[in-house]
Structures are given as C-alpha cells and as structure tokens.
Design a protein around this motif. Sequence first.
Motif, PDB file in Angstrom:
ATOM      1  N   GLY A 209      32.798   0.296  56.983  1.00 47.94           N
ATOM      2  CA  GLY A 209      32.138   1.079  55.940  1.00 47.94           C
ATOM      3  C   GLY A 209      31.077   2.012  56.502  1.00 47.94           C
ATOM      4  N   LEU A 210      30.635   1.728  57.703  1.00 55.87           N
ATOM      5  CA  LEU A 210      29.634   2.572  58.359  1.00 55.87           C
ATOM      6  C   LEU A 210      30.115   4.013  58.472  1.00 55.87           C
ATOM      7  CD1 LEU A 210      26.947   2.741  60.085  1.00 55.87           C
ATOM      8  CD2 LEU A 210      28.476   2.559  62.052  1.00 55.87           C
ATOM      9  N   LEU A 211      31.406   4.209  58.651  1.00 56.23           N
ATOM     10  CA  LEU A 211      31.940   5.550  58.866  1.00 56.23           C
ATOM     11  C   LEU A 211      31.631   6.510  57.724  1.00 56.23           C
ATOM     12  CD1 LEU A 211      35.382   4.644  60.465  1.00 56.23           C
ATOM     13  CD2 LEU A 211      33.336   5.524  61.618  1.00 56.23           C
ATOM     14  N   GLU A 212      31.446   5.989  56.537  1.00 51.84           N
ATOM     15  CA  GLU A 212      31.156   6.847  55.379  1.00 51.84           C
ATOM     16  C   GLU A 212      29.657   7.054  55.168  1.00 51.84           C
ATOM     17  OE1 GLU A 212      33.784   8.376  54.523  1.00 51.84           O
ATOM     18  OE2 GLU A 212      34.919   6.954  55.733  1.00 51.84           O
ATOM     19  N   GLN A 213      28.832   6.356  55.914  1.00 49.74           N
ATOM     20  CA  GLN A 213      27.380   6.502  55.780  1.00 49.74           C
ATOM     21  C   GLN A 213      26.896   7.715  56.567  1.00 49.74           C
ATOM     22  OE1 GLN A 213      24.882   3.113  56.026  1.00 49.74           O
ATOM     23  NE2 GLN A 213      26.471   1.705  55.368  1.00 49.74           N
ATOM     24  N   PRO A 214      25.707   8.223  56.225  1.00 49.54           N
ATOM     25  CA  PRO A 214      25.151   9.346  56.980  1.00 49.54           C
ATOM     26  C   PRO A 214      24.608   8.872  58.331  1.00 49.54           C
ATOM     27  CG  PRO A 214      23.597   8.657  55.303  1.00 49.54           C
ATOM     28  CD  PRO A 214      24.857   7.841  55.096  1.00 49.54           C
ATOM     29  N   VAL A 215      24.564   9.776  59.306  1.00 52.46           N
ATOM     30  CA  VAL A 215      24.032   9.404  60.617  1.00 52.46           C
ATOM     31  C   VAL A 215      22.569   8.987  60.532  1.00 52.46           C
ATOM     32  CG1 VAL A 215      25.653  10.757  61.993  1.00 52.46           C
ATOM     33  CG2 VAL A 215      23.500  11.787  61.281  1.00 52.46           C
ATOM     34  N   SER A 216      21.885   9.411  59.497  1.00 49.40           N
ATOM     35  CA  SER A 216      20.480   9.002  59.328  1.00 49.40           C
ATOM     36  C   SER A 216      20.360   7.483  59.197  1.00 49.40           C
ATOM     37  CB  SER A 216      19.840   9.694  58.123  1.00 49.40           C
ATOM     38  OG  SER A 216      20.538   9.370  56.941  1.00 49.40           O
ATOM     39  N   ALA A 217      21.457   6.809  58.812  1.00 46.93           N
ATOM     40  CA  ALA A 217      21.444   5.346  58.681  1.00 46.93           C
ATOM     41  C   ALA A 217      21.448   4.643  60.035  1.00 46.93           C
ATOM     42  CB  ALA A 217      22.643   4.882  57.856  1.00 46.93           C
ATOM     43  N   ILE A 218      21.895   5.339  61.083  1.00 49.29           N
ATOM     44  CA  ILE A 218      21.996   4.677  62.391  1.00 49.29           C
ATOM     45  C   ILE A 218      21.204   5.368  63.494  1.00 49.29           C
ATOM     46  CG2 ILE A 218      24.243   3.630  61.912  1.00 49.29           C
ATOM     47  CD1 ILE A 218      25.477   5.894  63.686  1.00 49.29           C
ATOM     48  N   CYS A 219      20.658   6.549  63.210  1.00 50.45           N
ATOM     49  CA  CYS A 219      20.003   7.299  64.291  1.00 50.45           C
ATOM     50  C   CYS A 219      18.652   6.691  64.659  1.00 50.45           C
ATOM     51  CB  CYS A 219      19.835   8.763  63.916  1.00 50.45           C
ATOM     52  SG  CYS A 219      18.530   9.120  62.732  1.00 50.45           S
ATOM     53  N   THR A 220      18.230   7.010  65.858  1.00 50.03           N
ATOM     54  CA  THR A 220      16.907   6.628  66.328  1.00 50.03           C
ATOM     55  C   THR A 220      15.948   7.712  65.867  1.00 50.03           C
ATOM     56  OG1 THR A 220      17.881   5.607  68.271  1.00 50.03           O
ATOM     57  CG2 THR A 220      15.543   6.168  68.413  1.00 50.03           C
ATOM     58  N   SER A 221      14.950   7.320  65.085  1.00 53.81           N
ATOM     59  CA  SER A 221      14.028   8.342  64.567  1.00 53.81           C
ATOM     60  C   SER A 221      12.846   8.610  65.491  1.00 53.81           C
ATOM     61  CB  SER A 221      13.543   7.961  63.174  1.00 53.81           C
ATOM     62  OG  SER A 221      12.928   6.692  63.207  1.00 53.81           O
ATOM     63  N   LEU A 222      12.569   7.682  66.397  1.00 55.91           N
ATOM     64  CA  LEU A 222      11.519   7.923  67.386  1.00 55.91           C
ATOM     65  C   LEU A 222      12.165   8.678  68.544  1.00 55.91           C
ATOM     66  CD1 LEU A 222       8.720   7.618  68.640  1.00 55.91           C
ATOM     67  CD2 LEU A 222       9.434   5.375  69.484  1.00 55.91           C
ATOM     68  N   VAL A 223      11.969   9.985  68.569  1.00 55.86           N
ATOM     69  CA  VAL A 223      12.608  10.823  69.571  1.00 55.86           C
ATOM     70  C   VAL A 223      11.644  11.062  70.716  1.00 55.86           C
ATOM     71  CG1 VAL A 223      13.770  13.018  70.019  1.00 55.86           C
ATOM     72  CG2 VAL A 223      13.910  11.970  67.751  1.00 55.86           C
ATOM     73  N   ARG A 224      12.024  10.610  71.876  1.00 58.77           N
ATOM     74  CA  ARG A 224      11.244  10.883  73.082  1.00 58.77           C
ATOM     75  C   ARG A 224      11.742  12.198  73.647  1.00 58.77           C
ATOM     76  NH1 ARG A 224       8.180   6.656  73.750  1.00 58.77           N
ATOM     77  NH2 ARG A 224       8.914   4.628  73.046  1.00 58.77           N
ATOM     78  N   THR A 225      10.810  13.088  73.959  1.00 59.63           N
ATOM     79  CA  THR A 225      11.182  14.411  74.437  1.00 59.63           C
ATOM     80  C   THR A 225      10.475  14.720  75.750  1.00 59.63           C
ATOM     81  OG1 THR A 225       9.381  15.505  73.232  1.00 59.63           O
ATOM     82  CG2 THR A 225      11.486  15.258  72.068  1.00 59.63           C
ATOM     83  N   ALA A 226      10.923  15.770  76.376  1.00 55.70           N
ATOM     84  CA  ALA A 226      10.283  16.295  77.580  1.00 55.70           C
ATOM     85  C   ALA A 226      10.200  17.802  77.424  1.00 55.70           C
ATOM     86  CB  ALA A 226      11.099  15.925  78.818  1.00 55.70           C
ATOM     87  N   THR A 227       9.506  18.433  78.345  1.00 53.22           N
ATOM     88  CA  THR A 227       9.406  19.895  78.338  1.00 53.22           C
ATOM     89  C   THR A 227      10.118  20.437  79.574  1.00 53.22           C
ATOM     90  OG1 THR A 227       7.378  20.043  79.646  1.00 53.22           O
ATOM     91  CG2 THR A 227       7.127  19.711  77.254  1.00 53.22           C
TER      92      THR A 227
END
Length: 144
Positions: A66-84
């Motif tokens: 059933g996950l396939l029909e959910q939005p990616v917001s349901a499984i994504c990592t919201s703490l995004v580590r970034t670099a420059t």
Amino acid sequence: MRVSDVLRAKGPDVVTVRPSTSVREFVEILATRRIGACVVSDDGRTPDGMVSERDIAKGLAQHGAGLLEQPVSAICTSLVRTATPDSTLDELMRAMTEHRIRHMPIVVDGALVGLVSIGDVVKNRIDELEEERAHLVDYISSAG
C-alpha cells in the motif's frame, strides 16, 4: 579538493520530486533515470527532504505494498543535511560517513545547485590516486 570541482565534472543536474509525488511514481523515476535518490522539493529549488531506495525498503517493510500509493512525503527524510560548493571533499566524506547518507544536496543561499553521491566522491578519490600513481611512476622513471 572542493565540492565545486566534483560538480564541474558531473554537472548541476538534480532530479527533484514534489512531496505529493506517489511512491509508485518515484520508483518509476528511479528506474528510468537509473538513480538512487531524489531531492524532495515543492518548488524545485529548495530542498525540503531526501528520498531514496533505502526509504522505499523501510517503508515497504512497515506498510506493505500500500506504500506505493502514498506520497513520498510519507517516507522521505525531512532533516536534509547539505553542503556548499566551497565544502571540501574531506568534509563531505566525513558528514556522509557520520550521518550514514549516500546523497548530499549542494546549496547556495538555500537554493539547490547540485547533488553529490558517495559514488561521485569515490570516483573522484580513485581518479586522484591514479593521477598520484602516474606522477610517481614518471618521477621514478625519470630519476634513473
């Protein structure tokens, strides 16, 4: 070496998906583009999250097909580590290892300018080692 050097070689293209993109659509994007992760972004410029193959595996284990029909917001990592682009590759490797991440969005003033994967870092390191080896071989050959 700096992240900007890696971006110069690989280009600035970054695949993004909206938070509302279904996991099914996301899987199709990964397969079509032959990539392992996408930046989640509502506007295509600002990273709001990261979603990867690993997130799909964890989501399927928890929620089933059933996950396939959910939005990616349901499984994504919201703490995004970034670099420059000015970050060194050593800093990037340290952060990727410490936080167990394989894809790092590169940002300038909060805007996405690239994405570097652990594969990009390894390729760069191999290239550096091969260049060093060639210089040493030349040096040894010319000394005789």
